[in-house]
Design an enzyme around this catalytic site. Sequence first.
Site, PDB file in Angstrom:
ATOM      1  N   TRP A  46     -11.489  -2.259  -7.177  1.00  0.00           N
ATOM      2  CA  TRP A  46     -10.045  -2.041  -7.353  1.00  0.00           C
ATOM      3  C   TRP A  46      -9.595  -2.556  -8.713  1.00  0.00           C
ATOM      4  O   TRP A  46      -8.783  -1.914  -9.402  1.00  0.00           O
ATOM      5  CB  TRP A  46      -9.247  -2.747  -6.264  1.00  0.00           C
ATOM      6  CG  TRP A  46      -9.343  -2.251  -4.852  1.00  0.00           C
ATOM      7  CD1 TRP A  46      -9.465  -3.038  -3.727  1.00  0.00           C
ATOM      8  CD2 TRP A  46      -9.276  -0.908  -4.364  1.00  0.00           C
ATOM      9  NE1 TRP A  46      -9.502  -2.259  -2.593  1.00  0.00           N
ATOM     10  CE2 TRP A  46      -9.379  -0.941  -2.954  1.00  0.00           C
ATOM     11  CE3 TRP A  46      -9.152   0.342  -4.991  1.00  0.00           C
ATOM     12  CZ2 TRP A  46      -9.353   0.199  -2.154  1.00  0.00           C
ATOM     13  CZ3 TRP A  46      -9.134   1.490  -4.194  1.00  0.00           C
ATOM     14  CH2 TRP A  46      -9.235   1.417  -2.799  1.00  0.00           C
ATOM     15  N   THR A  79     -10.302 -15.303   0.401  1.00  0.00           N
ATOM     16  CA  THR A  79     -10.732 -13.955   0.724  1.00  0.00           C
ATOM     17  C   THR A  79     -10.207 -13.568   2.090  1.00  0.00           C
ATOM     18  O   THR A  79      -9.839 -14.417   2.904  1.00  0.00           O
ATOM     19  CB  THR A  79     -12.269 -13.816   0.692  1.00  0.00           C
ATOM     20  OG1 THR A  79     -12.610 -12.419   0.625  1.00  0.00           O
ATOM     21  CG2 THR A  79     -12.920 -14.428   1.930  1.00  0.00           C
ATOM     22  N   GLY A  98      -6.819 -19.307  -4.375  1.00  0.00           N
ATOM     23  CA  GLY A  98      -7.408 -18.025  -4.005  1.00  0.00           C
ATOM     24  C   GLY A  98      -8.157 -18.107  -2.701  1.00  0.00           C
ATOM     25  O   GLY A  98      -8.710 -19.162  -2.355  1.00  0.00           O
ATOM     26  N   ASP A 123      -6.225  -5.446  -4.541  1.00  0.00           N
ATOM     27  CA  ASP A 123      -6.007  -4.026  -4.260  1.00  0.00           C
ATOM     28  C   ASP A 123      -4.725  -3.496  -4.905  1.00  0.00           C
ATOM     29  O   ASP A 123      -4.618  -2.304  -5.220  1.00  0.00           O
ATOM     30  CB  ASP A 123      -5.897  -3.777  -2.750  1.00  0.00           C
ATOM     31  CG  ASP A 123      -6.929  -4.493  -1.907  1.00  0.00           C
ATOM     32  OD1 ASP A 123      -7.275  -5.643  -2.251  1.00  0.00           O
ATOM     33  OD2 ASP A 123      -7.367  -3.931  -0.899  1.00  0.00           O
ATOM     34  N   ASP A 175       0.800  -1.218   0.000  1.00  0.00           N
ATOM     35  CA  ASP A 175       0.000   0.000   0.000  1.00  0.00           C
ATOM     36  C   ASP A 175       0.836   1.274   0.000  1.00  0.00           C
ATOM     37  O   ASP A 175       0.299   2.386   0.106  1.00  0.00           O
ATOM     38  CB  ASP A 175      -0.958  -0.003   1.199  1.00  0.00           C
ATOM     39  CG  ASP A 175      -2.035  -1.066   1.037  1.00  0.00           C
ATOM     40  OD1 ASP A 175      -2.571  -1.190  -0.081  1.00  0.00           O
ATOM     41  OD2 ASP A 175      -2.329  -1.770   2.010  1.00  0.00           O
ATOM     42  N   ARG A 222     -15.494  -4.258  -3.079  1.00  0.00           N
ATOM     43  CA  ARG A 222     -14.399  -3.292  -3.190  1.00  0.00           C
ATOM     44  C   ARG A 222     -13.231  -3.874  -3.980  1.00  0.00           C
ATOM     45  O   ARG A 222     -12.565  -3.159  -4.730  1.00  0.00           O
ATOM     46  CB  ARG A 222     -13.951  -2.812  -1.809  1.00  0.00           C
ATOM     47  CG  ARG A 222     -13.053  -1.579  -1.893  1.00  0.00           C
ATOM     48  CD  ARG A 222     -12.979  -0.803  -0.599  1.00  0.00           C
ATOM     49  NE  ARG A 222     -12.155  -1.412   0.407  1.00  0.00           N
ATOM     50  CZ  ARG A 222     -12.614  -1.929   1.549  1.00  0.00           C
ATOM     51  NH1 ARG A 222     -13.913  -1.935   1.823  1.00  0.00           N
ATOM     52  NH2 ARG A 222     -11.783  -2.451   2.433  1.00  0.00           N
TER      53      ARG A 222
END
Length: 395
Positions: free
Chosen positions: A249, A233, A231, A173, A112, A245
């Site tokens: 992204w 979450t 994968g 993200d 980030d 969201r």
Amino acid sequence: MFKAKDEGIRNLSKYADAPVLTKSGCEDAIQFILSQIDRNLDTFTDRFPSPSSTNNIYEPWGNIEWTPGFWTGMLWLAYEITGERKYRNTAEGQLESYKMRLKEKEHTATHDLGFLYTLSSVSAYKLTGNEEAKQLAIQAADLLLERYFEKAGIIQAWGDLNNPNQRGRMIVDCCMNLPLLYWASEMTGERKYTRAAETHVKQAAAHLIREDASSYHTFYMDVDTGEPKYGKTSQGYSDDSCWSRGQAWALYGFPLSYTYTGDAALLDIGQKVTNYYLNRLPDDYVCYWDLTFTEGEEERDSSAAAIAVCGMFELIKHLPLLDNNKRIYENASLLILKSLTDRYTAKKDPCSNGILLHAVYGKPLGNGIDECCIWGDYYYFEALVRVMSDWKPYW
């Protein structure tokens, strides 16, 4: 190139017409945002809003977590559209805390860094030519590059690079953090930044985006062999659902990478994830917190809706005039934006120091549920600025 298929837009009539979104209506919405920024300016001069509110009130935090850049980015947007020095002075004053964060490597073990330093430092350089801000952003890009695994071709999302529970985890993200790397290549002439970003976004498209064009929130790669694993979450309803969201992204991130690379496959996958998103919106066009829900009592996520609007505006810029979906995306983005303006702002709650109500940070974590989220406020502001001007993105 990628496995995702295009389901198209199922209900074209739903997005056939754009709403009346008048100039004065947008100006009024921006004036409300500016009034809330002014209300918060003293409190958040040396501090930053908490990532999400409590009872619709942001608390003062230090320069920690992944979210301070959204507040600083709002200050730069305010300065850009008003020319008022108070916003620039506050934003420039905050650069010292971003400098210390890099120097001390406090809260920097994250992808980030793109959110943080694009909105605080790249924006400062683009708007004012601030050389110190430019150098801070390049230093942040260098730190971000340290999280790149060559064999897997990904940037690890968060955590210790040697932690077996985190090692090799990429998340959707990160598509929004890549512009910092592309920009760093432009500034330095060194292709290493762009190479990592290009490889990561291709891996994201290949593995984070499923065959139906929905997205995993997170995906694990074997960093020693480069093989894909599985994968999961972190903030969605389930491992096989589609966190709203996260889809937003992706919707915004792929067109941003296209602007730097010119890779038409990224524009194509951007349309596919957009169509998936639009097909799952409720009657007022503001998504639930997970796209598995299309009706009922689950919470909405106004922040995801605001991100998606910005993403569609970016996507539209790059589509040919005769593209069948161009007008649909434009109408959809305006319908969502009008719904946010009419039904979701904190004008309804004069006690709130936020801007958009009814966002969700992380429901499975019990975090920021039906609250204001600072990134939602930023992207709502960005969306309105995009409508009102030929805005040059900080991304």
